[in-house]
Design an enzyme around this catalytic site. Structure first.
Site, PDB file in Angstrom:
ATOM      1  N   ARG A 138     115.392 -36.371 -18.057  1.00 49.73           N
ATOM      2  CA  ARG A 138     115.646 -36.153 -19.477  1.00 49.73           C
ATOM      3  C   ARG A 138     114.535 -35.394 -20.184  1.00 49.73           C
ATOM      4  O   ARG A 138     114.800 -34.584 -21.078  1.00 49.73           O
ATOM      5  CB  ARG A 138     115.886 -37.497 -20.158  1.00 49.73           C
ATOM      6  CG  ARG A 138     117.184 -38.129 -19.720  1.00 49.73           C
ATOM      7  CD  ARG A 138     117.326 -39.551 -20.185  1.00 49.73           C
ATOM      8  NE  ARG A 138     118.640 -40.078 -19.791  1.00 49.73           N
ATOM      9  CZ  ARG A 138     119.025 -41.325 -20.013  1.00 49.73           C
ATOM     10  NH1 ARG A 138     118.200 -42.180 -20.606  1.00 49.73           N
ATOM     11  NH2 ARG A 138     120.227 -41.722 -19.636  1.00 49.73           N
ATOM     12  N   GLN A 146     110.996 -41.222 -25.129  1.00 51.14           N
ATOM     13  CA  GLN A 146     112.016 -40.384 -24.498  1.00 51.14           C
ATOM     14  C   GLN A 146     113.009 -39.843 -25.520  1.00 51.14           C
ATOM     15  O   GLN A 146     113.560 -40.597 -26.323  1.00 51.14           O
ATOM     16  CB  GLN A 146     112.781 -41.181 -23.443  1.00 51.14           C
ATOM     17  CG  GLN A 146     113.825 -40.355 -22.712  1.00 51.14           C
ATOM     18  CD  GLN A 146     114.424 -41.085 -21.535  1.00 51.14           C
ATOM     19  OE1 GLN A 146     115.396 -41.825 -21.689  1.00 51.14           O
ATOM     20  NE2 GLN A 146     113.824 -40.910 -20.354  1.00 51.14           N
ATOM     21  N   HIS A 167     116.543 -38.119 -25.556  1.00 53.37           N
ATOM     22  CA  HIS A 167     117.705 -37.803 -24.726  1.00 53.37           C
ATOM     23  C   HIS A 167     118.174 -36.406 -25.097  1.00 53.37           C
ATOM     24  O   HIS A 167     118.308 -36.079 -26.282  1.00 53.37           O
ATOM     25  CB  HIS A 167     118.818 -38.823 -24.964  1.00 53.37           C
ATOM     26  CG  HIS A 167     119.871 -38.804 -23.919  1.00 53.37           C
ATOM     27  ND1 HIS A 167     120.747 -37.743 -23.761  1.00 53.37           N
ATOM     28  CD2 HIS A 167     120.205 -39.714 -22.948  1.00 53.37           C
ATOM     29  CE1 HIS A 167     121.560 -38.004 -22.765  1.00 53.37           C
ATOM     30  NE2 HIS A 167     121.262 -39.184 -22.248  1.00 53.37           N
ATOM     31  N   LEU A 221     124.704 -40.545 -29.198  1.00 53.01           N
ATOM     32  CA  LEU A 221     124.479 -40.149 -27.813  1.00 53.01           C
ATOM     33  C   LEU A 221     125.731 -39.644 -27.118  1.00 53.01           C
ATOM     34  O   LEU A 221     126.799 -40.246 -27.208  1.00 53.01           O
ATOM     35  CB  LEU A 221     123.921 -41.337 -27.035  1.00 53.01           C
ATOM     36  CG  LEU A 221     123.399 -41.044 -25.626  1.00 53.01           C
ATOM     37  CD1 LEU A 221     122.179 -40.163 -25.688  1.00 53.01           C
ATOM     38  CD2 LEU A 221     123.077 -42.346 -24.914  1.00 53.01           C
ATOM     39  N   ARG A 244     111.705 -42.327 -18.259  1.00 53.31           N
ATOM     40  CA  ARG A 244     112.675 -43.196 -17.592  1.00 53.31           C
ATOM     41  C   ARG A 244     113.868 -42.382 -17.098  1.00 53.31           C
ATOM     42  O   ARG A 244     114.418 -41.571 -17.827  1.00 53.31           O
ATOM     43  CB  ARG A 244     113.170 -44.275 -18.554  1.00 53.31           C
ATOM     44  CG  ARG A 244     114.249 -45.160 -17.941  1.00 53.31           C
ATOM     45  CD  ARG A 244     114.750 -46.206 -18.905  1.00 53.31           C
ATOM     46  NE  ARG A 244     115.453 -45.656 -20.049  1.00 53.31           N
ATOM     47  CZ  ARG A 244     116.682 -45.170 -20.039  1.00 53.31           C
ATOM     48  NH1 ARG A 244     117.366 -45.108 -18.905  1.00 53.31           N
ATOM     49  NH2 ARG A 244     117.245 -44.732 -21.148  1.00 53.31           N
ATOM     50  N   PHE A 298     123.612 -38.878 -11.618  1.00 54.88           N
ATOM     51  CA  PHE A 298     122.899 -39.018 -12.888  1.00 54.88           C
ATOM     52  C   PHE A 298     121.567 -38.294 -12.777  1.00 54.88           C
ATOM     53  O   PHE A 298     121.036 -38.092 -11.684  1.00 54.88           O
ATOM     54  CB  PHE A 298     122.673 -40.502 -13.207  1.00 54.88           C
ATOM     55  CG  PHE A 298     123.269 -40.933 -14.522  1.00 54.88           C
ATOM     56  CD1 PHE A 298     124.632 -41.016 -14.683  1.00 54.88           C
ATOM     57  CD2 PHE A 298     122.449 -41.257 -15.599  1.00 54.88           C
ATOM     58  CE1 PHE A 298     125.186 -41.418 -15.891  1.00 54.88           C
ATOM     59  CE2 PHE A 298     122.982 -41.654 -16.791  1.00 54.88           C
ATOM     60  CZ  PHE A 298     124.357 -41.741 -16.952  1.00 54.88           C
ATOM     61  N   HIS A 330     115.540 -41.629 -28.071  1.00 56.93           N
ATOM     62  CA  HIS A 330     116.441 -42.499 -27.313  1.00 56.93           C
ATOM     63  C   HIS A 330     115.792 -43.766 -26.777  1.00 56.93           C
ATOM     64  O   HIS A 330     116.380 -44.844 -26.858  1.00 56.93           O
ATOM     65  CB  HIS A 330     117.023 -41.690 -26.154  1.00 56.93           C
ATOM     66  CG  HIS A 330     118.002 -42.437 -25.313  1.00 56.93           C
ATOM     67  ND1 HIS A 330     119.145 -43.010 -25.831  1.00 56.93           N
ATOM     68  CD2 HIS A 330     118.026 -42.706 -23.967  1.00 56.93           C
ATOM     69  CE1 HIS A 330     119.823 -43.601 -24.860  1.00 56.93           C
ATOM     70  NE2 HIS A 330     119.166 -43.442 -23.727  1.00 56.93           N
ATOM     71  N   GLU A 339     124.661 -39.120 -20.334  1.00 52.18           N
ATOM     72  CA  GLU A 339     124.407 -38.297 -19.161  1.00 52.18           C
ATOM     73  C   GLU A 339     125.591 -38.319 -18.193  1.00 52.18           C
ATOM     74  O   GLU A 339     125.726 -37.434 -17.341  1.00 52.18           O
ATOM     75  CB  GLU A 339     123.166 -38.838 -18.459  1.00 52.18           C
ATOM     76  CG  GLU A 339     122.320 -37.820 -17.763  1.00 52.18           C
ATOM     77  CD  GLU A 339     120.902 -38.352 -17.596  1.00 52.18           C
ATOM     78  OE1 GLU A 339     120.478 -38.456 -16.448  1.00 52.18           O
ATOM     79  OE2 GLU A 339     120.267 -38.671 -18.610  1.00 52.18           O
TER      80      GLU A 339
END
Length: 573
Positions: free
Chosen positions: A281, A235, A237, A247, A388, A115, A347, A250
């Site tokens: 991200r 954030q 994404h 979404l 994050r 990830f 996100h 990831e």
């Protein structure tokens, strides 16, 4: 009507449910949820939950902590990051024992995959650290925890909207709620209150968040005089479905998917040579927007492609079934045959209500607010800092939700009942009545759309002083117009017109605080990128931003970042 419980938990996502399960053995716990609990937004998490189990390759919690701190652009409080990384393995095995059906390796252990931002040996290369259940991890964890709550017969007030936080003599003593099904206002008297109300992605025009994520708990904490921390860090994404914001996890890139520009190039090699498409991200989002701005979007448009075609249908159906399903539903695309058009989508909120690692809410002097706790996305511990890492959100929910629940259980041994403020709900009953009685006015949906356009155009992936100031002035005008909001539906049963009008007050206030915070921070760090201050400035800005409501308007202050193991250094991948 007044209900009474030892503790009331607002929010039935993973943080709220995990806290409730921890406190339920020693107290009368009630959970209040704006939606039916299993519709809470935690269930939308797809890709996985991070933990250094080492099932696929050697790993350690120190590497996980390092990645969390580095990914945060060194704004995370490192004592909190250490708690998160150290407790991760225990949390995963606890979920497994509760019944979460994680995907498995051939040997029968919990499967793990790569990830974004997760590395081996302090940044040498990608590592498989994300524990997962295909691409529906949040869904199965949510269903498991809710099943545990049901088994214990826990009281759940489903489809109740939070209207106010009751504070008396500096201590939280309960909440005021709106029964959406009946249109009635009630009071819940409690010895302790936990806010687990999630994020507020509905500030933006395009978001992966559900419609219910309007920041009600964060707004009410701010209204009660509690400062909000690090609100500038929003954030985006990198892979939301173009035009929709839905979404694409990831996990798609963790399984080997690659981003391609309009020239067919795998462009992340130029921005993050070591881990490429699995960079954090914020970096991938800026890379996509840069490609688009420089004319390398697909056919000159404002999106790029996420290509999974080389993975093969069998692997996609085993590991990425949900992604394949909703891409087919929304776009009519078979991801085994054609790429997915993607661009950044709002996100996750790194900022929120300041707490310590036990979920206790902190005031402007960093003192504990008695009886009040927060956990999950609405809280700012700060474990995520300026950005994050993927897979750390579900981990945050179960680790710090549990810690908050344990602290509540311990504190209830000393906390006595105190009386509620008198006639505490009357002003809200009057406010809703006035809203319904207004004959002519502006629609909440129109003001919300204007606010979302402003935030998207002026305070998203890239920011400037001029844009932020213009947006701040425009939001002030929208707040003035809000005083004349009117609703068409004058009824009581499931009146979403009234609900949206109430939510808009939260959103407008949080938009203002976000803009003030972004304007104050004259540097670029993590998800906050100021084009007029494009460099990170540790000398002046290695600190948390606080914005507090005062009689003279919002007041900005700062507090230091906790640094223990890892000194800030250039952030390269």
């Amino acid at each position: 009507m007044i209900f009474k419980h030892d503790t009331v938990i607002v929010g039935a996502g993973l943080a709220g449910l995990r806290a409730a399960l921890e406190a339920a053995d020693v107290a009368d716990v009630a959970v209040v949820s704006k939606v039916y609990p299993t519709r809470s937004h935690s269930g939308a998490a797809q890709g996985g939950i991070g933990a250094a189990l080492g099932n696929e390759e050697p790993d350690s919690w120190e590497w996980h902590m390092y990645d969390t701190v580095k990914g945060s652009d060194y704004l995370a409080d490192q004592d909190a990051a250490e708690v998160l990384a150290k407790d991760a393995a225990r949390a995963i095995y606890e979920l497994e024992h509760m019944g979460v059906p994680f995907s498995r390796t051939a040997e029968g252990t919990i499967a793990q995959r790569a990830f974004g931002g997760h590395t081996r040996n302090f940044g040498e290369g990608p590592i498989k650290r994300a524990c997962y259940a295909a691409d529906r991890t949040g869904r199965v964890v949510m269903d498991t925890l809710f099943g545990q709550a049901e088994r214990r017969g826990m009281k759940v007030y489903s489809e109740f909207q939070l209207l106010d936080l009751l504070i008396r003599d500096g201590r939280a003593v309960g909440i005021i709620v709106y029964d959406i099904a009946k249109g009635e206002v009630h009071v819940i008297h409690a010895r302790t209150v936990l806010l687990a109300t999630g994020g507020f992605g509905k500030l933006y025009r395009v978001t992966s968040n559900c419609a219910a994520n309007t920041g009600d708990g964060v707004f009410l904490a701010y209204s009660a005089g509690i400062p909000l921390q690090d609100m500038e860090f929003v954030q985006f994404h990198p892979t939301g479905i173009y035009g929709l914001g839905v979404l694409i996890s990831e996990a798609a890139r963790g399984e080997g998917g690659v981003l391609l520009n309009g020239e067919g190039q795998r462009f992340m090699e130029h921005y993050a040579p070591t881990i490429k498409d699995l960079a954090p991200r914020d970096m991938v989002s800026r890379a996509i927007m840069t490609e688009i701005a420089e004319g390398r979007g697909i056919d000159g448009k404002d999106y790029v492609n996420l290509d999974l075609t080389h993975l093969g249908k069998a692997r996609i159906m085993e590991k990425l079934w949900d992604i394949a399903s909703f891409t087919r539903i929304y776009l009519g695309i078979d991801v085994a045959e054609a790429p997915i058009p993607v661009c950044p989508t709002c996100h996750y909120m790194m900022g929120g209500i300041p707490t310590n690692v036990d979920g206790q809410v902190l005031d402007a002097a960093s003192s504990i607010v008695p009886g009040l706790y927060a956990a999950g996305e609405c809280a700012c511990i700060s474990v995520h800092g300026a950005n994050r890492l993927g897979c750390n959100s579900l981990l945050d929910l179960v680790v710090f939700g549990r810690r908050a629940g344990r602290k509540i259980a311990a504190d209830l041994k000393q906390i006595e009942w105190i009386d509620l403020p008198t006639k505490s709900e009357e002003h809200l009953v009057g406010k809703i009545a006035e809203l319904k009685e207004r004959k002519i006015g502006v629609k909440a949906s129109h003001l919300r759309a204007d606010m979302q356009n402003l935030m998207t155009d002026c305070c998203s992936v890239f920011r400037t002083k001029d844009d932020l100031e213009a947006a701040l002035n425009a939001v002030a005008e929208l707040k003035e117009q809000y005083q004349e909001v009117a609703v068409d539906d004058k009824g009581f049963v499931f009146n979403t017109d009234v609900l949206e009008a109430l939510e808009l007050e939260s959103l407008l206030t949080l938009a203002e605080v976000t803009l003030i915070s972004a304007l104050a921070r004259e540097e670029s760090r993590g998800a906050h990128f100021r084009q007029d201050f494009p460099e990170r400035d540790d000398e002046n800005w290695l600190k948390h931003t606080l914005v507090r409501k005062t009689g003279d308007g919002p007041q900005v202050s700062f507090k230091p970042v906790t640094i223990t193991r890892f000194q800030p250094k250039p952030r390269t991948y």
